[in-house]
Enzyme design. Structure first.
Site, PDB file in Angstrom:
ATOM      1  N   ASP A 177       0.868  -1.182   0.000  1.00  0.00           N
ATOM      2  CA  ASP A 177       0.000   0.000   0.000  1.00  0.00           C
ATOM      3  C   ASP A 177       0.903   1.230   0.000  1.00  0.00           C
ATOM      4  O   ASP A 177       1.658   1.448   0.950  1.00  0.00           O
ATOM      5  CB  ASP A 177      -0.896  -0.040   1.240  1.00  0.00           C
ATOM      6  CG  ASP A 177      -1.889   1.101   1.260  1.00  0.00           C
ATOM      7  OD1 ASP A 177      -1.978   1.850   0.267  1.00  0.00           O
ATOM      8  OD2 ASP A 177      -2.571   1.246   2.295  1.00  0.00           O
ATOM      9  N   ASP A 196      -3.106   2.430  -5.916  1.00  0.00           N
ATOM     10  CA  ASP A 196      -1.882   2.372  -5.111  1.00  0.00           C
ATOM     11  C   ASP A 196      -1.775   1.140  -4.222  1.00  0.00           C
ATOM     12  O   ASP A 196      -1.057   1.160  -3.241  1.00  0.00           O
ATOM     13  CB  ASP A 196      -1.749   3.656  -4.276  1.00  0.00           C
ATOM     14  CG  ASP A 196      -2.672   3.652  -3.081  1.00  0.00           C
ATOM     15  OD1 ASP A 196      -3.784   3.079  -3.186  1.00  0.00           O
ATOM     16  OD2 ASP A 196      -2.289   4.200  -2.033  1.00  0.00           O
ATOM     17  N   GLU A 197      -2.466   0.085  -4.595  1.00  0.00           N
ATOM     18  CA  GLU A 197      -2.402  -1.127  -3.788  1.00  0.00           C
ATOM     19  C   GLU A 197      -2.336  -2.365  -4.667  1.00  0.00           C
ATOM     20  O   GLU A 197      -2.963  -2.408  -5.717  1.00  0.00           O
ATOM     21  CB  GLU A 197      -3.666  -1.280  -2.924  1.00  0.00           C
ATOM     22  CG  GLU A 197      -3.731  -0.351  -1.749  1.00  0.00           C
ATOM     23  CD  GLU A 197      -5.042  -0.539  -0.998  1.00  0.00           C
ATOM     24  OE1 GLU A 197      -5.372  -1.690  -0.649  1.00  0.00           O
ATOM     25  OE2 GLU A 197      -5.731   0.462  -0.794  1.00  0.00           O
TER      26      GLU A 197
HETATM   27 MG   LIG Z   1      -2.323   3.973   0.028  1.00  0.00          MG
END
Ligand SMILES: [Mg+2]
Length: 393
Positions: free
Chosen positions: A10, A105-106
């Site tokens: 993350d 974003d993961e």
């Molecule tokens: Mg994040």
């Protein structure tokens, strides 16, 4: 019993971190990326400096302005963030062939069996963080565990720049002190219900026998809670809060392909396959994902979020085709191509569940036929035969 080793990555304050990296004058300052002050809308991401003032993601921008009027307010530059996202995914794909991006974003990375290559799980986590920091000057928080839920909770455990490894034998101790709301799928309403029973932590929840949970919440939900409390929930939940996974289909070509018509036909076939499954399951999604692997092993993932939810072959295809064009790499030999649909709208009625469109079927099979003619029978398979569903492990 053998365990999988799943890593969840993350990125920390992703949009704000990119802005601070690219604009040194913003470093050390509260930065809020999202709606402009004075307008309606919410915070998309904010820097850790802004979080100290109580600003957080999804907060109405007006509240953020009250808490932190001195912050620098920026409008999101999604193209730039998508490019960075693609770079992050490409780095992860150098570590493992099984990378499942679940938001900008993961990502989940299956690192089972990579010890011989890269060392213990903690070493692999450190390596991923070092590659991201070294190449992109961004930090990520990493969680590693025997399934996705544990990996995801672990990546959130120490932020920013965290690394948390939960071995299979450590799962129960790791979960015990956490608030039940940290479990995937336990939202505010369920949390309230549980609080009425005096259940606040996972350990509290674990004290309840399965029969008592079943009596209170129904058989299947009760059993699900029982397993969640033990870190045993099935491995199906991705990043989607509803626990409804992405539908994705991909195709690996026997020989690398440069022919634009073949690419187009493949996108059409994959779009139809994804659309058909979505309609069968009565789901409509707003995010279309394209995955391309250029020979020999350079993989890119691109996503677009549409203004409304879709489930039609044609719309999925169009979005995927645009993403492919935007990748700007026409003519390069393509080894693999994949199409996914996610970010589901609320459940619809049952009306369309049995929907089958003959015309679409015809077009789909015409496209498959063209590819088969050119590249042989193994060039593309549909459904279980050739289009591998990434979510099925
Ligand atoms: Mg994040």
């Amino acid at each position: 019993m053998s365990f999988r080793v799943i890593m969840h990555i993350d990125m920390d304050a992703f949009f704000a971190a990119i802005e601070q990296r690219d604009r040194p004058e913003l470093r050390g300052k509260p930065v809020v990326v999202g709606a402009q002050p004075g307008r309606r809308g919410v915070v998309a991401t904010c820097s850790y400096e802004a979080r100290k003032f109580g600003v957080h993601s999804a907060m109405p921008i007006a509240n953020a302005c009250k808490l932190c009027p001195q912050a620098v307010y920026l409008t999101p530059d999604h193209h730039r963030y998508s490019d960075e996202s693609e770079k992050v995914m490409a780095i992860l794909e150098r570590l493992s062939p099984i990378v499942e991006q679940c938001s900008i974003d993961e990502a989940f990375v299956d690192i089972t069996g990579l010890e011989r290559l890269f060392g213990a799980p903690a070493d692999i986590g450190r390596r991923a963080k070092a590659m991201i920091a070294g190449e992109l000057h961004l930090t990520a928080s990493v969680g590693i565990g025997p399934n996705r839920q544990i990996a995801k909770i672990a990546s959130d455990f120490r932020k920013p720049d965290g690394l948390t490894v939960v071995p299979p034998e450590g799962v129960l101790d790791f979960l015990a002190p956490l608030a039940v709301g940290r479990l995937r799928g336990v939202g505010p309403r369920l949390r309230e219900e549980l609080a009425k029973l005096g259940v606040r932590t996972v350990a509290d929840l674990r004290a309840w026998p399965i029969a008592a949970l079943a009596q209170r919440f129904g058989d299947s939900y009760g059993a699900w809670l029982y397993r969640q409390a033990r870190g045993e929930a099935s491995d199906e939940v991705g990043c989607d809060d509803e626990g409804r996974k992405q539908i994705s289909k991909e195709n690996t070509f026997d020989a690398d392909v440069t022919d634009a018509q073949v690419i187009r036909d493949t996108l059409l076939a994959l779009g139809a396959d994804v659309g058909r499954q979505a309609r069968r399951e009565g789901r409509r999604g707003t995010t279309v994902t394209l995955k391309i692997r250029f020979a020999p092993f350079e993989t890119h993932t691109r996503q677009t979020t549409l203004p409304h939810a879709i489930d039609s072959d044609r719309q999925i295809f169009r979005a995927a085709e645009k993403l492919f064009a935007a990748a700007g790499r026409a003519g390069r030999p393509v080894r693999l191509i994949g199409v996914g649909l996610s970010d589901w709208e609320d459940d619809r009625g049952q009306l369309d569940l049995e929907f089958v469109d003959d015309e679409r079927e015809t077009r789909l099979f015409a496209a498959v036929d063209r590819i088969t003619e050119k590249y042989g029978r193994r060039a593309i398979g549909l459904g279980a035969a050739g289009a591998k569903n990434h979510d099925e492990e």
